[in-house]
Design a protein around this motif. Structure first.
Motif, PDB file in Angstrom:
ATOM      1  N   PRO A   1       0.853  -1.197   0.000  1.00  0.00           N
ATOM      2  CA  PRO A   1       0.000   0.000   0.000  1.00  0.00           C
ATOM      3  C   PRO A   1       0.887   1.244   0.000  1.00  0.00           C
TER       4      PRO A   1
ATOM      5  N   PHE B   1      -9.325  -3.108  -0.639  1.00  0.00           N
ATOM      6  CA  PHE B   1      -8.999  -1.845   0.021  1.00  0.00           C
ATOM      7  C   PHE B   1      -9.720  -1.784   1.362  1.00  0.00           C
TER       8      PHE B   1
ATOM      9  N   CYS C   1      -9.144   8.397  -0.121  1.00  0.00           N
ATOM     10  CA  CYS C   1      -7.731   8.576  -0.474  1.00  0.00           C
ATOM     11  C   CYS C   1      -7.584   9.024  -1.931  1.00  0.00           C
TER      12      CYS C   1
ATOM     13  N   CYS D   1      -2.531   2.956  -6.249  1.00  0.00           N
ATOM     14  CA  CYS D   1      -2.123   2.146  -5.095  1.00  0.00           C
ATOM     15  C   CYS D   1      -2.424   0.665  -5.321  1.00  0.00           C
TER      16      CYS D   1
ATOM     17  N   PRO E   1      -5.062   7.591   4.612  1.00  0.00           N
ATOM     18  CA  PRO E   1      -5.419   8.149   3.298  1.00  0.00           C
ATOM     19  C   PRO E   1      -4.518   9.328   2.940  1.00  0.00           C
TER      20      PRO E   1
HETATM   21  S1  SF4 Z   1      -5.243   4.816   2.176  1.00  0.00           S
HETATM   22 FE1  SF4 Z   1      -4.665   5.255   0.062  1.00  0.00          FE
HETATM   23  S2  SF4 Z   1      -2.483   4.761  -0.053  1.00  0.00           S
HETATM   24 FE2  SF4 Z   1      -3.312   3.754   1.799  1.00  0.00          FE
HETATM   25  S3  SF4 Z   1      -3.932   1.716   1.137  1.00  0.00           S
HETATM   26 FE3  SF4 Z   1      -5.715   3.000   0.954  1.00  0.00          FE
HETATM   27  S4  SF4 Z   1      -5.706   3.710  -1.197  1.00  0.00           S
HETATM   28 FE4  SF4 Z   1      -3.646   2.951  -0.705  1.00  0.00          FE
END
Ligand code: SF4
Length: 239
Positions: free
Chosen positions: A185, A208, A215, A221, A238
């Protein structure tokens, strides 16, 4: 022969090179008929021999990449991880043969807690002894197969333990070796290193967290594997 035009055909195992001559024969036959295709073959690198060098020098093999794992610069540690005494030495014999053949190699290292501190040493080992590899892929652990029963011992929380990986990435970059991060991630990777990360998990096995909804980086991602432990899914920030 029926593959879509310009496809990359991935071959995994088991271990495909246990049937090395049949494998090479198949690759040569297909690439002779289909100059638009390419192959990516995952192998433990235990079976390449001096006698293979001439064969692997053939132009067809410019369209074949061998994905080969190396877990540590330390022979004992690598051998313990793969469960085979002498595997490290045999692997380096194979690397010599592949180098002499001009073969294309993608080096693969799964991030494991018991080898994390060795990553900077592994990076130096790679840039000095294996500088011919065309990519170093560093991969987050997948909670499947042998890793599932040993998850608590092997999983690395990169949010708090990124130091050795960051040092290894810096060493690779300084020496011009492309290093990529897979299956991680983006929010587990410090911002200075996120350009190494690849959104590598296919959508059919991607998951997710609820917090990912807000995010802005979601489309870039990897997220998590569908089978990632549920209690770790909330560990997102995020972006
Ligand atoms: S918060 Fe954003 S960067 Fe983190 S896992 Fe979820 S989509 Fe990916």
């Amino acid at each position: 022969m029926l593959a879509e035009r310009d496809a990359v055909i991935g071959i995994t195992g088991g271990e495909p090179t246990l049937f090395k001559h049949a494998l090479l024969g198949m690759i040569e036959t297909v690439l002779s008929e289909r100059p638009d295709l390419r192959f990516h073959v995952l192998s433990n690198g235990q079976h390449f021999e001096r006698g293979d060098i001439e064969r692997l020098r053939a132009p067809h093999y410019r369209r074949v990449v061998w994905g080969i794992p190396l877990y540590a610069d330390d022979a004992d540690l690598h051998d313990r991880i793969v469960g085979k005494a002498g595997a490290f030495e045999r692997l380096h014999d194979s690397f010599d043969h592949l180098l002499l053949a001009g073969a294309r190699v993608e080096l693969r290292t799964v991030l494991l807690a018991n080898a994390l501190d060795r990553l900077p040493y592994l990076a130096r080992h790679v840039v000095v002894l294996l500088s011919h590899v065309e990519q170093w892929s560093l991969m987050g652990l997948e909670n499947i197969g042998f890793a599932r029963s040993r998850w608590a011992k092997l999983y690395v929380d990169l949010r708090t333990q990124f130091g050795p990986l960051g040092e290894a990435l810096d060493i690779a970059t300084l020496h011009g070796l492309p290093a990529r991060l897979f299956n991680l991630p983006l929010c587990h990777v410090p911002s200075a290193f996120r350009h190494h990360a690849v959104a590598s998990i296919s959508d059919w096995k991607q998951r997710f967290a609820a917090g990912c909804a807000s995010c802005r980086a979601r489309s870039d991602c990897s997220g998590f594997f569908e089978w990632h432990p549920a209690h770790l899914l909330d560990e997102v920030e995020p972006l």
